[in-house]
Scaffold this motif. Structure first.
Motif, PDB file in Angstrom:
ATOM      1  N   GLU A 615       8.555  32.342   8.490  1.00 49.99           N
ATOM      2  CA  GLU A 615       7.207  31.827   8.796  1.00 49.99           C
ATOM      3  C   GLU A 615       7.270  30.486   9.512  1.00 49.99           C
ATOM      4  OE1 GLU A 615       5.007  31.667   5.192  1.00 49.99           O
ATOM      5  OE2 GLU A 615       4.809  33.851   5.081  1.00 49.99           O
ATOM      6  N   THR A 616       8.038  29.549   8.933  1.00 51.31           N
ATOM      7  CA  THR A 616       8.132  28.225   9.566  1.00 51.31           C
ATOM      8  C   THR A 616       8.727  28.343  10.960  1.00 51.31           C
ATOM      9  OG1 THR A 616       9.540  27.929   7.632  1.00 51.31           O
ATOM     10  CG2 THR A 616       8.383  25.981   8.420  1.00 51.31           C
ATOM     11  N   LYS A 617       9.683  29.226  11.065  1.00 50.56           N
ATOM     12  CA  LYS A 617      10.353  29.383  12.348  1.00 50.56           C
ATOM     13  C   LYS A 617       9.333  29.775  13.417  1.00 50.56           C
ATOM     14  CE  LYS A 617      14.465  31.421  14.271  1.00 50.56           C
ATOM     15  NZ  LYS A 617      15.373  32.525  14.218  1.00 50.56           N
ATOM     16  N   ARG A 683      27.307  22.234  23.236  1.00 53.63           N
ATOM     17  CA  ARG A 683      27.121  23.166  22.140  1.00 53.63           C
ATOM     18  C   ARG A 683      26.325  22.561  20.979  1.00 53.63           C
ATOM     19  NH1 ARG A 683      26.867  26.745  24.678  1.00 53.63           N
ATOM     20  NH2 ARG A 683      26.763  28.069  22.836  1.00 53.63           N
ATOM     21  N   ARG A 684      25.920  21.317  21.118  1.00 53.16           N
ATOM     22  CA  ARG A 684      25.201  20.693  20.004  1.00 53.16           C
ATOM     23  C   ARG A 684      23.809  21.292  19.837  1.00 53.16           C
ATOM     24  NH1 ARG A 684      26.157  14.804  22.329  1.00 53.16           N
ATOM     25  NH2 ARG A 684      28.397  14.595  21.975  1.00 53.16           N
ATOM     26  N   ILE A 685      23.311  21.244  18.608  1.00 52.06           N
ATOM     27  CA  ILE A 685      21.997  21.825  18.316  1.00 52.06           C
ATOM     28  C   ILE A 685      21.113  20.754  17.701  1.00 52.06           C
ATOM     29  CG2 ILE A 685      20.814  23.503  16.835  1.00 52.06           C
ATOM     30  CD1 ILE A 685      23.598  25.052  17.025  1.00 52.06           C
ATOM     31  N   LEU A 686      19.908  20.622  18.209  1.00 51.82           N
ATOM     32  CA  LEU A 686      18.973  19.662  17.623  1.00 51.82           C
ATOM     33  C   LEU A 686      18.150  20.387  16.559  1.00 51.82           C
ATOM     34  CD1 LEU A 686      17.817  16.717  17.862  1.00 51.82           C
ATOM     35  CD2 LEU A 686      15.972  17.731  19.190  1.00 51.82           C
ATOM     36  N   GLU A 687      18.253  19.887  15.341  1.00 50.20           N
ATOM     37  CA  GLU A 687      17.456  20.503  14.265  1.00 50.20           C
ATOM     38  C   GLU A 687      16.297  19.580  13.920  1.00 50.20           C
ATOM     39  OE1 GLU A 687      20.784  23.211  11.945  1.00 50.20           O
ATOM     40  OE2 GLU A 687      19.740  21.616  10.858  1.00 50.20           O
ATOM     41  N   ILE A 688      15.101  20.157  13.783  1.00 48.61           N
ATOM     42  CA  ILE A 688      13.946  19.316  13.475  1.00 48.61           C
ATOM     43  C   ILE A 688      13.441  19.597  12.054  1.00 48.61           C
ATOM     44  CG2 ILE A 688      13.198  19.014  15.861  1.00 48.61           C
ATOM     45  CD1 ILE A 688      11.242  21.338  15.386  1.00 48.61           C
ATOM     46  N   ASN A 689      12.830  18.563  11.506  1.00 49.11           N
ATOM     47  CA  ASN A 689      12.318  18.668  10.145  1.00 49.11           C
ATOM     48  C   ASN A 689      10.799  18.866  10.204  1.00 49.11           C
ATOM     49  OD1 ASN A 689      11.442  18.238   7.560  1.00 49.11           O
ATOM     50  ND2 ASN A 689      12.192  16.115   7.422  1.00 49.11           N
ATOM     51  N   PRO A 690      10.331  20.079   9.947  1.00 45.21           N
ATOM     52  CA  PRO A 690       8.896  20.370  10.138  1.00 45.21           C
ATOM     53  C   PRO A 690       8.007  19.531   9.234  1.00 45.21           C
ATOM     54  CG  PRO A 690      10.024  22.191   9.053  1.00 45.21           C
ATOM     55  CD  PRO A 690      11.082  21.223   9.447  1.00 45.21           C
ATOM     56  N   GLY A 691       8.584  18.986   8.162  1.00 43.94           N
ATOM     57  CA  GLY A 691       7.766  18.215   7.232  1.00 43.94           C
ATOM     58  C   GLY A 691       7.565  16.773   7.681  1.00 43.94           C
ATOM     59  N   HIS A 692       8.244  16.348   8.721  1.00 46.01           N
ATOM     60  CA  HIS A 692       8.190  14.936   9.099  1.00 46.01           C
ATOM     61  C   HIS A 692       7.010  14.642  10.023  1.00 46.01           C
ATOM     62  CE1 HIS A 692       9.429  11.036  10.623  1.00 46.01           C
ATOM     63  NE2 HIS A 692      10.233  10.973   9.560  1.00 46.01           N
ATOM     64  N   LYS A 696       5.472  16.619  13.254  1.00 51.17           N
ATOM     65  CA  LYS A 696       4.106  17.181  13.220  1.00 51.17           C
ATOM     66  C   LYS A 696       3.310  16.708  14.430  1.00 51.17           C
ATOM     67  CE  LYS A 696       3.595  18.100   8.323  1.00 51.17           C
ATOM     68  NZ  LYS A 696       3.322  17.465   7.040  1.00 51.17           N
ATOM     69  N   ASP A 697       3.454  15.398  14.745  1.00 45.96           N
ATOM     70  CA  ASP A 697       2.756  14.850  15.912  1.00 45.96           C
ATOM     71  C   ASP A 697       3.193  15.555  17.188  1.00 45.96           C
ATOM     72  OD1 ASP A 697       1.066  13.075  14.778  1.00 45.96           O
ATOM     73  OD2 ASP A 697       2.468  11.375  14.838  1.00 45.96           O
ATOM     74  N   LEU A 698       4.508  15.732  17.289  1.00 47.44           N
ATOM     75  CA  LEU A 698       5.019  16.383  18.502  1.00 47.44           C
ATOM     76  C   LEU A 698       4.536  17.818  18.595  1.00 47.44           C
ATOM     77  CD1 LEU A 698       8.665  15.023  18.763  1.00 47.44           C
ATOM     78  CD2 LEU A 698       6.695  14.425  20.173  1.00 47.44           C
ATOM     79  N   ASN A 699       4.432  18.441  17.417  1.00 47.72           N
ATOM     80  CA  ASN A 699       3.940  19.818  17.400  1.00 47.72           C
ATOM     81  C   ASN A 699       2.526  19.875  17.989  1.00 47.72           C
ATOM     82  OD1 ASN A 699       4.208  22.518  16.939  1.00 47.72           O
ATOM     83  ND2 ASN A 699       3.446  22.424  14.818  1.00 47.72           N
ATOM     84  N   ALA A 700       1.724  18.881  17.605  1.00 46.17           N
ATOM     85  CA  ALA A 700       0.371  18.811  18.138  1.00 46.17           C
ATOM     86  C   ALA A 700       0.411  18.546  19.641  1.00 46.17           C
ATOM     87  CB  ALA A 700      -0.416  17.720  17.423  1.00 46.17           C
ATOM     88  N   ALA A 701       1.309  17.605  20.050  1.00 49.97           N
ATOM     89  CA  ALA A 701       1.404  17.246  21.459  1.00 49.97           C
ATOM     90  C   ALA A 701       1.764  18.458  22.296  1.00 49.97           C
ATOM     91  CB  ALA A 701       2.446  16.142  21.650  1.00 49.97           C
ATOM     92  N   CYS A 702       2.712  19.252  21.791  1.00 49.10           N
ATOM     93  CA  CYS A 702       3.180  20.365  22.618  1.00 49.10           C
ATOM     94  C   CYS A 702       2.080  21.402  22.809  1.00 49.10           C
ATOM     95  CB  CYS A 702       4.468  20.951  22.050  1.00 49.10           C
ATOM     96  SG  CYS A 702       4.341  22.508  21.235  1.00 49.10           S
ATOM     97  N   LYS A 703       1.151  21.412  21.843  1.00 50.52           N
ATOM     98  CA  LYS A 703       0.050  22.365  21.999  1.00 50.52           C
ATOM     99  C   LYS A 703      -1.079  21.770  22.828  1.00 50.52           C
ATOM    100  CE  LYS A 703       1.026  24.892  17.807  1.00 50.52           C
ATOM    101  NZ  LYS A 703       0.945  24.667  16.375  1.00 50.52           N
ATOM    102  N   ASN A 704      -1.392  20.472  22.528  1.00 49.68           N
ATOM    103  CA  ASN A 704      -2.594  19.890  23.136  1.00 49.68           C
ATOM    104  C   ASN A 704      -2.320  19.099  24.415  1.00 49.68           C
ATOM    105  OD1 ASN A 704      -3.781  20.964  20.907  1.00 49.68           O
ATOM    106  ND2 ASN A 704      -3.599  19.045  19.733  1.00 49.68           N
ATOM    107  N   ALA A 705      -1.157  18.492  24.521  1.00 47.60           N
ATOM    108  CA  ALA A 705      -0.899  17.691  25.720  1.00 47.60           C
ATOM    109  C   ALA A 705       0.560  17.836  26.123  1.00 47.60           C
ATOM    110  CB  ALA A 705      -1.231  16.223  25.429  1.00 47.60           C
ATOM    111  N   PRO A 706       0.964  19.057  26.490  1.00 50.65           N
ATOM    112  CA  PRO A 706       2.392  19.293  26.760  1.00 50.65           C
ATOM    113  C   PRO A 706       2.936  18.466  27.929  1.00 50.65           C
ATOM    114  CG  PRO A 706       1.076  21.216  27.377  1.00 50.65           C
ATOM    115  CD  PRO A 706       0.139  20.285  26.690  1.00 50.65           C
ATOM    116  N   ASP A 707       2.044  17.919  28.754  1.00 52.72           N
ATOM    117  CA  ASP A 707       2.549  17.164  29.898  1.00 52.72           C
ATOM    118  C   ASP A 707       2.459  15.663  29.706  1.00 52.72           C
ATOM    119  OD1 ASP A 707       3.190  19.478  31.239  1.00 52.72           O
ATOM    120  OD2 ASP A 707       1.092  19.729  31.891  1.00 52.72           O
TER     121      ASP A 707
END
Ligand code: ADP
Length: 800
Positions: A615-617, A683-692, A696-707
């Motif tokens: 679900e989180t994924k 080969r490095r992987i960036l892991e994000i913490n959905p609870g942070h 959360k802010d970036l999640n909003a940004a990517c939806k509302n102001a991706p540019d």
């Protein structure tokens, strides 16, 4: 010199004869004298012959060949004083200066050093005589005799060992090439401030030169079976040179070996010319020398004497035959040699007979050690290959790290049938990672003339090595289980890294090595803990041993990778030494538990909730793609993390890639291959913490102001910060610095009511190009502006 020579040449006549390029003159005896003092031979050629009771000597110096004739009786005296003079090597002069002026209080070590040299010389002879029996000849037993002479204030140490040729005398007693002494000088250099009086002399031994701790003059007379001449080396304390001459006095000729006479200093005469003192010292210092040591002792015995009974009163004196004789006993004093040491080597004795102190003493004497060993083991193996051995774990680690990589430590002394063969091994008897173990090994199953090639190929040696290794592990294991925890702690501090090297180099012995390893962990930050402890404390669901490799305990403790594990009460090993990570990777598993690096992708903690994860994924899919787009090739992918709780994100390494720690080590070692570094980076992987909140802010940004430029900048900074907090180094620290300043400026943005004018000034100066242009206002410190004139008014000395 001149007076002695004049004594030596009462009627001398000297003739100079033509040699191919020399001029000649014949001179009369008296004139010779002045010349003689100038031809104390340096490297002169000496030949001579006797004729008519006179000795004729041929000497060549500076293209002049001279023949001199001396009365035979004078020769003896002349030879005692003349000889070739040699300068000491600079280091020896320095060392002698230190020794002579040292206030070192345990001067008696000189005896230990000289006896040990004598014993080495005997060992060497015994060894060489195996292949060259002629060396032994009929020159008597292999032994050492020590004769103190209180009347003359001297002490003489005589051995029947290998002796020295003239060249060897120059090489050995004029230079420093040997282990003990050069070790001393090295340690002295490292302890510069402490000078020579801090016990280093006793700790390292200064070999032959320690004679000058007590002697004002030392005379070494030596006869090698390889030379038909006997040479005398002589030097006084505080001199930068020594003399060498040939021994011609028949009374002083040795059949073989070396005789060292110390003319004791005034202050030391009383103590070291005293026979019982010497006897005690020998007993104390040299009880493990495997040759008999005799000291010259005053003894007493009772003898029976027959006495005539005096005639009774009134009786007439009887004729001799009729006199009555009475036997009485009397105590008589006499001098004789007395054996001072036990010559059966310690490893040949039964373990029941030998006390702990004996083993410790043997160790210290044999290996010139100062501290007691941490542990020892004495054993005999039987069966296929038989040998006896005493092994020790030293009380301290090697002085420098070099010894970890250098297996040639002279730590194992190999004997064959009690004959010392060699201590110069290169991994034949012990693997490199156990090269710190010291000890003796004595086998009857090897040939006496065993060479390095034989050692390398011998099956017997291979079996011996296996057994020695196993016994060593038993000894270490026992130490680790000992009641006294401090001992193992000390062992680990000194030799832990050797065992880790063993993890890399000896996969056959992993089972023995792993229980001995110790680590700091997230649950035991101060005290070290074992893998057994770790496994015992594991939770039911945990099926791996987790570890994190960093450059220090400090950075391990605060690494973001730990967050979830600590929250879930899972213990993590901290690998903080450079060798740790490679060692653990070589082990792969312990007690069927895999070692897992928590800084790498695919971390499973064993309690996953798959539905929730999916679900989180899904929820963050878009954000992950958006961030990946921003970062481009810097990362292989962006995904939701299972290991974070308080940090917004973390940068993990690919499953088969290098960890941040390994990257750092690779770079530091300049192993050169930057292309693989480039590859790993990708080969490095960036892991994000959905609870942070940031995520959360970036999640909003990517939806509302991706540019949004701000949002993009935030992603960029997020990546760089994750890079650092995950232990990597940023490509351009300055650029990163600028980004942070920028963000700070934005965040602070006049928060404390910046003055209007200043703002204007700042804009002006940026407009006229006098400062770097910047899209954001620079931070201005709230400092009071002080005019230069004001400063001067306050503290200008000219005005005062
Ligand atoms: P080390 O004992 O560490 O080698 P020393 O200064 O004590 O250094 O001795 C230097 C060398 O002199 C020895 O290595 C040895 O070759 C030689 N030497 C010293 N004493 C004797 C002796 N009694 N018989 C033969 N050689 C000796």
């Amino acid at each position: 010199m001149a007076p002695a020579l004049s004594r030596g040449l009462p009627n001398a006549s000297l003739a100079s004869l033509p040699s191919s390029s020399s001029s000649f003159s014949l001179r009369n005896g008296n004139k010779v004298l002045s010349l003689r003092s100038s031809f104390v031979p340096q490297n002169g050629l000496r030949r001579g012959f006797s004729c008519g009771g006179l000795n004729w000597k041929l000497e060549k110096r500076n293209n002049r060949v001279s023949i001199r004739c001396e009365a035979a009786v004078a020769e003896k005296e002349a030879d005692e004083t003349s000889g070739e003079q040699f300068e000491y090597q600079a280091e020896v002069s320095r060392l002698l200066d230190l020794i002579v002026h040292s206030l070192y209080s345990h001067k008696e070590v000189f005896l230990r050093e000289l006896v040990s040299n004598a014993s080495d010389a005997l060992d060497k002879l015994r060894f060489l005589s195996v292949t060259e029996p002629a060396l032994l000849g009929d020159a008597g037993d292999l032994e050492i005799r020590i004769k103190p002479d209180p009347d003359n204030g001297t002490i003489t140490i005589t051995d029947t060992g290998i002796g020295m040729t003239k060249e060897e005398l120059i090489d050995c007693l004029g230079t420093i090439a040997q282990s003990g002494t050069s070790k001393f000088l090295k340690a002295l250099k490292e302890n510069k401030d402490l000078g020579a009086d801090n016990g280093l002399i006793g700790q390292f031994g200064v070999g032959f030169y320690s004679a000058f701790l007590v002697a004002e003059k030392v005379v070494v007379s030596t006869k090698s079976p390889r030379s038909d001449k006997q040479y005398v080396w002589e030097s006084v304390a505080d001199s930068s040179s020594y003399m060498i001459r040939e021994e011609t006095d028949p009374e002083k000729l040795l059949r073989r070996g070396t005789q060292i006479t110390l003319y004791l200093r005034e202050d030391d005469k009383y103590e070291f010319a005293e026979p019982t003192r010497i006897q005690n010292l020998v007993k104390n210092y040299s009880q493990f020398v495997s040759f008999p040591i005799y000291t010259w002792q005053e003894k007493s015995r009772t003898i029976e004497v027959e006495e005539e009974e005096p005639p009774k009163e009134g009786e007439e004196a009887k004729p001799d035959e009729e006199k009555k004789k009475k036997t009485t006993t009397k105590t008589e004093k006499y001098w004789d040699w007395e054996l001072a040491n036990e010559t059966k080597p310690i490893w040949m004795r039964s373990t029941k007979e030998v006390e702990k102190e004996d083993y410790q003493e043997f160790y210290k004497k044999t290996f010139n050690e100062f501290l007691d060993p941490l542990a020892y083991t004495h054993f005999t193996t039987e069966g296929e290959v038989e040998f006896r051995s005493v092994l020790y774990i030293p009380g301290m680690g090697p002085l420098n790290n070099e010894d970890v990589i250098n297996p040639k430590t002279k730590n194992i002394r190999l004997y064959v049938k009690r004959v010392f063969i060699s201590d110069d091994f290169d991994g034949e008897l012990f693997p490199r990672y156990l090269s710190f173990v010291k000890g003796v090994v004595d086998s009857d199953d090897l040939p006496l003339n065993v060479s390095r090639e034989i050692l390398q190929e011998s099956r017997v040696v291979r079996i011996m090595r296996k057994r020695l290794v196993r016994k060593t592990f038993d000894m270490i294991q026992e130490l680790s289980e000992s009641e006294n925890k401090e001992d193992y702690k000390k062992f680990w501090e000194n030799f832990g890294r050797f065992l880790k090297l063993g993890c890399i180099e000896d996969s056959g012995n992993h089972k023995r090595i792993t229980p001995l390893l110790r680590f700091h962990t997230s649950k035991s930050e101060e005290e070290l803990t074992s893998l057994d402890n770790y496994v015992e404390n594991m939770g039911e669901n945990q099926n791996a041993i987790y570890y994190l490799a960093t450059d220090s305990l400090q950075s391990a403790k605060s690494a973001p990778f730990l967050e979830k594990l600590v929250q879930k009460d899972i213990e993590v090993l901290y690998l903080i030494e450079p060798i740790d990570e490679v060692a653990i990777q070589n082990l792969q598993t312990y007690k069927e538990k895999k070692f897992v690096d928590i800084s790498k992708e695919d971390l499973e903690l064993g309690d996953e909730d798959e539905v929730k994860e999916r679900e989180t994924k899904q929820e963050y899919n878009l954000l992950c793609d958006w961030i990946k787009q921003q970062l481009g090739d810097k990362v292989a992918k962006v995904q939701v993390s299972k290991r974070l709780s308080s940090s917004p994100c973390v940068l993990v390494s690919g499953k088969f890639g290098w960890s941040a720690n390994m990257e750092r080590l690779m770079k530091a070692q300049a192993l050169g291959d930057t292309s693989s570094l480039e590859f790993m980076r990708g080969r490095r992987i960036l892991e994000i913490n959905p609870g942070h909140p940031i995520v959360k802010d970036l999640n909003a940004a990517c939806k509302n102001a991706p540019d949004s430029a701000d949002a993009k900048r935030a992603v960029d900074l997020l990546y760089d910060t994750a890079l650092i907090s995950s232990g990597f180094t940023p490509d351009s620290p300055a650029e990163l610095g600028n980004k942070i300043y920028e963000m700070m400026a934005m965040a602070l943005g006049g928060r404390w009511g910046r003055l209007e004018e200043e703002e204007e000034e700042a804009t002006e100066s940026s407009e006229d190009g006098s400062t770097e242009s910047s899209a954001v206002e620079p931070m201005v410190a709230e400092a009071e502006v002080v005019e230069p004139s004001e400063v001067r008014a306050e503290s200008d000395p000219w005005n005062e």
